[in-house]
Design a protein around this motif. Structure first.
Motif, PDB file in Angstrom:
ATOM      1  N   GLU A   1       2.253  27.547  25.825  1.00  0.00           N
ATOM      2  CA  GLU A   1       1.179  26.579  25.788  1.00  0.00           C
ATOM      3  C   GLU A   1       0.411  26.423  24.496  1.00  0.00           C
ATOM      4  O   GLU A   1       0.028  25.301  24.070  1.00  0.00           O
ATOM      5  CB  GLU A   1       0.264  27.023  26.789  1.00  0.00           C
ATOM      6  N   PHE A   2       0.354  27.607  23.815  1.00  0.00           N
ATOM      7  CA  PHE A   2      -0.440  27.519  22.386  1.00  0.00           C
ATOM      8  C   PHE A   2       0.345  26.814  21.399  1.00  0.00           C
ATOM      9  O   PHE A   2       0.045  25.902  20.808  1.00  0.00           O
ATOM     10  CB  PHE A   2      -0.590  28.821  21.990  1.00  0.00           C
ATOM     11  N   ALA A   3       1.614  27.088  21.502  1.00  0.00           N
ATOM     12  CA  ALA A   3       2.667  26.268  20.549  1.00  0.00           C
ATOM     13  C   ALA A   3       2.786  25.006  20.587  1.00  0.00           C
ATOM     14  O   ALA A   3       2.955  24.238  19.789  1.00  0.00           O
ATOM     15  CB  ALA A   3       3.873  27.247  20.400  1.00  0.00           C
ATOM     16  N   LYS A   4       2.827  24.494  21.903  1.00  0.00           N
ATOM     17  CA  LYS A   4       3.082  23.073  22.175  1.00  0.00           C
ATOM     18  C   LYS A   4       1.874  22.124  21.813  1.00  0.00           C
ATOM     19  O   LYS A   4       2.197  20.878  21.362  1.00  0.00           O
ATOM     20  CB  LYS A   4       3.230  22.898  23.821  1.00  0.00           C
ATOM     21  N   ARG A   5       0.795  22.828  21.502  1.00  0.00           N
ATOM     22  CA  ARG A   5      -0.319  22.094  20.982  1.00  0.00           C
ATOM     23  C   ARG A   5      -0.078  21.471  19.433  1.00  0.00           C
ATOM     24  O   ARG A   5      -0.488  20.301  19.000  1.00  0.00           O
ATOM     25  CB  ARG A   5      -1.569  22.804  20.930  1.00  0.00           C
ATOM     26  N   PHE A   6       0.881  22.482  18.758  1.00  0.00           N
ATOM     27  CA  PHE A   6       1.080  21.999  17.465  1.00  0.00           C
ATOM     28  C   PHE A   6       2.485  21.505  17.019  1.00  0.00           C
ATOM     29  O   PHE A   6       2.752  21.206  15.857  1.00  0.00           O
ATOM     30  CB  PHE A   6       0.694  23.176  16.670  1.00  0.00           C
ATOM     31  N   ASP A   7       3.434  21.451  18.082  1.00  0.00           N
ATOM     32  CA  ASP A   7       4.872  21.220  17.850  1.00  0.00           C
ATOM     33  C   ASP A   7       5.245  19.971  17.301  1.00  0.00           C
ATOM     34  O   ASP A   7       6.070  19.492  16.550  1.00  0.00           O
ATOM     35  CB  ASP A   7       5.608  21.453  19.028  1.00  0.00           C
ATOM     36  N   GLU A   8       4.144  18.896  17.567  1.00  0.00           N
ATOM     37  CA  GLU A   8       4.316  17.459  17.068  1.00  0.00           C
ATOM     38  C   GLU A   8       4.085  17.441  15.671  1.00  0.00           C
ATOM     39  O   GLU A   8       3.998  16.343  14.968  1.00  0.00           O
ATOM     40  CB  GLU A   8       3.843  16.627  18.091  1.00  0.00           C
ATOM     41  N   LEU A   9       3.295  18.563  15.175  1.00  0.00           N
ATOM     42  CA  LEU A   9       2.644  18.253  13.784  1.00  0.00           C
ATOM     43  C   LEU A   9       3.685  18.501  12.555  1.00  0.00           C
ATOM     44  O   LEU A   9       4.578  19.051  12.712  1.00  0.00           O
ATOM     45  CB  LEU A   9       1.483  19.144  13.727  1.00  0.00           C
ATOM     46  N   ASP A  10       3.142  18.111  11.269  1.00  0.00           N
ATOM     47  CA  ASP A  10       4.074  18.376  10.294  1.00  0.00           C
ATOM     48  C   ASP A  10       3.885  19.780   9.618  1.00  0.00           C
ATOM     49  O   ASP A  10       3.656  20.011   8.413  1.00  0.00           O
ATOM     50  CB  ASP A  10       3.745  17.433   9.026  1.00  0.00           C
ATOM     51  N   ILE A  11       4.277  20.819  10.534  1.00  0.00           N
ATOM     52  CA  ILE A  11       4.287  22.247  10.161  1.00  0.00           C
ATOM     53  C   ILE A  11       5.618  22.531   9.686  1.00  0.00           C
ATOM     54  O   ILE A  11       6.408  21.905   9.724  1.00  0.00           O
ATOM     55  CB  ILE A  11       3.504  23.098  11.378  1.00  0.00           C
ATOM     56  N   TRP A  12       5.559  23.800   9.372  1.00  0.00           N
ATOM     57  CA  TRP A  12       6.908  24.546   8.944  1.00  0.00           C
ATOM     58  C   TRP A  12       7.547  25.028  10.443  1.00  0.00           C
ATOM     59  O   TRP A  12       8.587  24.745  10.374  1.00  0.00           O
ATOM     60  CB  TRP A  12       6.822  25.779   7.941  1.00  0.00           C
ATOM     61  N   GLY A  13       6.755  25.877  10.915  1.00  0.00           N
ATOM     62  CA  GLY A  13       7.268  26.549  12.153  1.00  0.00           C
ATOM     63  C   GLY A  13       6.187  27.437  12.736  1.00  0.00           C
ATOM     64  O   GLY A  13       4.825  27.210  12.560  1.00  0.00           O
ATOM     65  N   PHE A  14       6.799  28.609  13.528  1.00  0.00           N
ATOM     66  CA  PHE A  14       5.913  29.483  14.156  1.00  0.00           C
ATOM     67  C   PHE A  14       6.331  30.746  13.708  1.00  0.00           C
ATOM     68  O   PHE A  14       7.415  31.279  13.770  1.00  0.00           O
ATOM     69  CB  PHE A  14       5.870  29.164  15.793  1.00  0.00           C
ATOM     70  N   LEU A  15       5.247  31.684  13.812  1.00  0.00           N
ATOM     71  CA  LEU A  15       5.620  33.061  13.844  1.00  0.00           C
ATOM     72  C   LEU A  15       5.086  33.603  15.188  1.00  0.00           C
ATOM     73  O   LEU A  15       3.888  33.759  15.436  1.00  0.00           O
ATOM     74  CB  LEU A  15       4.843  33.603  12.629  1.00  0.00           C
ATOM     75  N   TYR A  16       5.998  34.482  15.686  1.00  0.00           N
ATOM     76  CA  TYR A  16       5.797  34.877  17.058  1.00  0.00           C
ATOM     77  C   TYR A  16       5.756  36.417  16.986  1.00  0.00           C
ATOM     78  O   TYR A  16       6.538  36.949  16.857  1.00  0.00           O
ATOM     79  CB  TYR A  16       6.618  34.553  18.023  1.00  0.00           C
ATOM     80  N   THR A  17       4.640  37.000  17.365  1.00  0.00           N
ATOM     81  CA  THR A  17       4.563  38.583  17.412  1.00  0.00           C
ATOM     82  C   THR A  17       4.310  39.036  18.576  1.00  0.00           C
ATOM     83  O   THR A  17       3.028  38.545  19.164  1.00  0.00           O
ATOM     84  CB  THR A  17       3.201  38.825  16.134  1.00  0.00           C
ATOM     85  N   ASP A  18       4.581  40.069  19.177  1.00  0.00           N
ATOM     86  CA  ASP A  18       4.496  40.700  20.285  1.00  0.00           C
ATOM     87  C   ASP A  18       3.684  42.090  19.908  1.00  0.00           C
ATOM     88  O   ASP A  18       4.130  43.046  19.309  1.00  0.00           O
ATOM     89  CB  ASP A  18       5.648  41.297  20.812  1.00  0.00           C
ATOM     90  N   VAL A  19       2.239  41.728  20.053  1.00  0.00           N
ATOM     91  CA  VAL A  19       1.406  42.787  19.355  1.00  0.00           C
ATOM     92  C   VAL A  19       1.427  44.192  20.066  1.00  0.00           C
ATOM     93  O   VAL A  19       1.497  45.191  19.453  1.00  0.00           O
ATOM     94  CB  VAL A  19      -0.282  42.310  19.659  1.00  0.00           C
ATOM     95  N   ASN A  20       1.977  44.332  21.364  1.00  0.00           N
ATOM     96  CA  ASN A  20       2.304  45.648  21.909  1.00  0.00           C
ATOM     97  C   ASN A  20       3.382  46.281  21.305  1.00  0.00           C
ATOM     98  O   ASN A  20       3.398  47.681  21.772  1.00  0.00           O
ATOM     99  CB  ASN A  20       2.167  45.422  23.521  1.00  0.00           C
ATOM    100  N   ARG A  21       4.302  45.550  20.766  1.00  0.00           N
ATOM    101  CA  ARG A  21       5.398  46.212  19.893  1.00  0.00           C
ATOM    102  C   ARG A  21       5.167  46.339  18.645  1.00  0.00           C
ATOM    103  O   ARG A  21       6.140  47.192  18.029  1.00  0.00           O
ATOM    104  CB  ARG A  21       6.629  45.290  20.317  1.00  0.00           C
ATOM    105  N   ASP A  22       4.247  45.942  18.077  1.00  0.00           N
ATOM    106  CA  ASP A  22       4.033  45.770  16.588  1.00  0.00           C
ATOM    107  C   ASP A  22       3.759  47.026  15.833  1.00  0.00           C
ATOM    108  O   ASP A  22       3.126  47.849  16.408  1.00  0.00           O
ATOM    109  CB  ASP A  22       2.996  44.835  16.228  1.00  0.00           C
ATOM    110  N   GLY A  23       4.756  47.483  15.129  1.00  0.00           N
ATOM    111  CA  GLY A  23       4.526  49.009  14.505  1.00  0.00           C
ATOM    112  C   GLY A  23       5.131  50.152  15.522  1.00  0.00           C
ATOM    113  O   GLY A  23       4.974  51.324  14.942  1.00  0.00           O
ATOM    114  N   ALA A  24       5.603  49.857  16.538  1.00  0.00           N
ATOM    115  CA  ALA A  24       6.244  50.799  17.572  1.00  0.00           C
ATOM    116  C   ALA A  24       7.481  50.974  17.639  1.00  0.00           C
ATOM    117  O   ALA A  24       8.106  52.063  18.352  1.00  0.00           O
ATOM    118  CB  ALA A  24       5.464  50.563  18.891  1.00  0.00           C
ATOM    119  N   MET A  25       8.396  50.264  16.884  1.00  0.00           N
ATOM    120  CA  MET A  25       9.782  50.263  16.953  1.00  0.00           C
ATOM    121  C   MET A  25      10.352  50.467  18.033  1.00  0.00           C
ATOM    122  O   MET A  25      11.565  51.121  18.440  1.00  0.00           O
ATOM    123  CB  MET A  25      10.076  51.422  15.793  1.00  0.00           C
ATOM    124  N   VAL A  26       9.914  49.885  19.247  1.00  0.00           N
ATOM    125  CA  VAL A  26      10.464  49.941  20.499  1.00  0.00           C
ATOM    126  C   VAL A  26      11.384  48.887  20.948  1.00  0.00           C
ATOM    127  O   VAL A  26      11.859  48.774  22.183  1.00  0.00           O
ATOM    128  CB  VAL A  26       9.368  49.949  21.484  1.00  0.00           C
TER     129      VAL A  26
END
Length: 241
Positions: free
Chosen positions: A154-179
């Protein structure tokens, strides 16, 4: 593009040092080096094709705090740098682009001030990566401390039509946990968006990287890797370009 090019080493800066957080917790810090510039140079020497730099102090305080270190990194390495952390104004972004940062990662500002965000995108086309930090299925902002009502798509769709490079998707619950990374979540996003997606969070082995690498056809461009590289679970120099 081989596995080596697919991996984007992370240099996270806090209090002037290169660190990693565990699941986004500012109190759960592991220090990997006192000199982030030397660490950035080390990843380039090992064959990295680009770098992901995060100003953690900036992310928590709302404006970049380690500007001079980032400036020095950009000056001393020849590979492109993407930078995030505390970019909550046009001026902050402009300052980073002016010192040679290739792309900027913006998350909180895109949610909180769309007018300012659009001004940045219009001034710097294809330089903006929209940061999507997901916590328990919802987008989190302000250094992951505050959850919004949006799902990542939902969040990404708000910006997908703009002249951006792209998206960075981070799953915070996994970050730094190496799971293991959120392969399904990453694939789902990439399949439903026009712009490329960079994955982040949870990578603990080369097998994890290979799972994401197989999503290239869906629009997954690369993966940000931190702890697994710093702890030698993945050896960049042993991979093919």
């Amino acid at each position: 593009m081989g596995l080596k090019s697919f991996i984007i080493p992370a240099v996270d800066i806090k209090d002037g040092k290169a660190v990693r957080l565990f699941k986004g917790d500012p109190d759960a810090v592991t220090v990997y080096g006192d000199n982030p510039v030397e660490i950035a140079k080390q990843w380039e020497e090992k064959g990295a094709k680009h770098l992901h730099i995060v100003d953690l102090d900036g992310a928590f305080e709302g404006k970049p705090k380690n500007y001079k270190i980032v400036q020095q990194i950009v000056k001393e390495i020849s590979i492109p740098v993407e930078f995030g952390g505390g970019l909550r104004s046009f001026e902050a972004v402009k300052a980073m682009i002016n010192i040679g940062v290739e792309r900027v990662v913006i998350g909180s500002l895109a949610y909180q001030n769309e007018k300012e965000f659009l001004k940045i995108v219009n001034a710097f086309p294809e330089k903006v990566i929209v940061g999507i930090d997901a916590k328990d299925g919802k987008v989190a902002i302000k250094g992951w401390l505050e959850k919004t009502e949006f799902t990542p798509l939902e969040f990404a769709k708000r910006f997908d039509e703009l002249d951006i490079w792209g998206f960075l998707y981070t799953d915070v619950n996994r970050d730094g946990a190496m799971v293991g990374p959120n392969v399904e979540g990453t694939k789902y996003l990439a399949q439903n968006l026009k712009h490329p997606v960079i994955a982040s969070g949870g990578v603990g082995s080369i097998e994890d990287v290979k799972k994401l690498y197989q999503l290239k056809e869906f629009g997954v461009y690369g993966v940000v890797v931190g702890k697994a590289l710093y702890e030698g679970k993945i050896k960049l120099e042993e991979l093919e370009d």
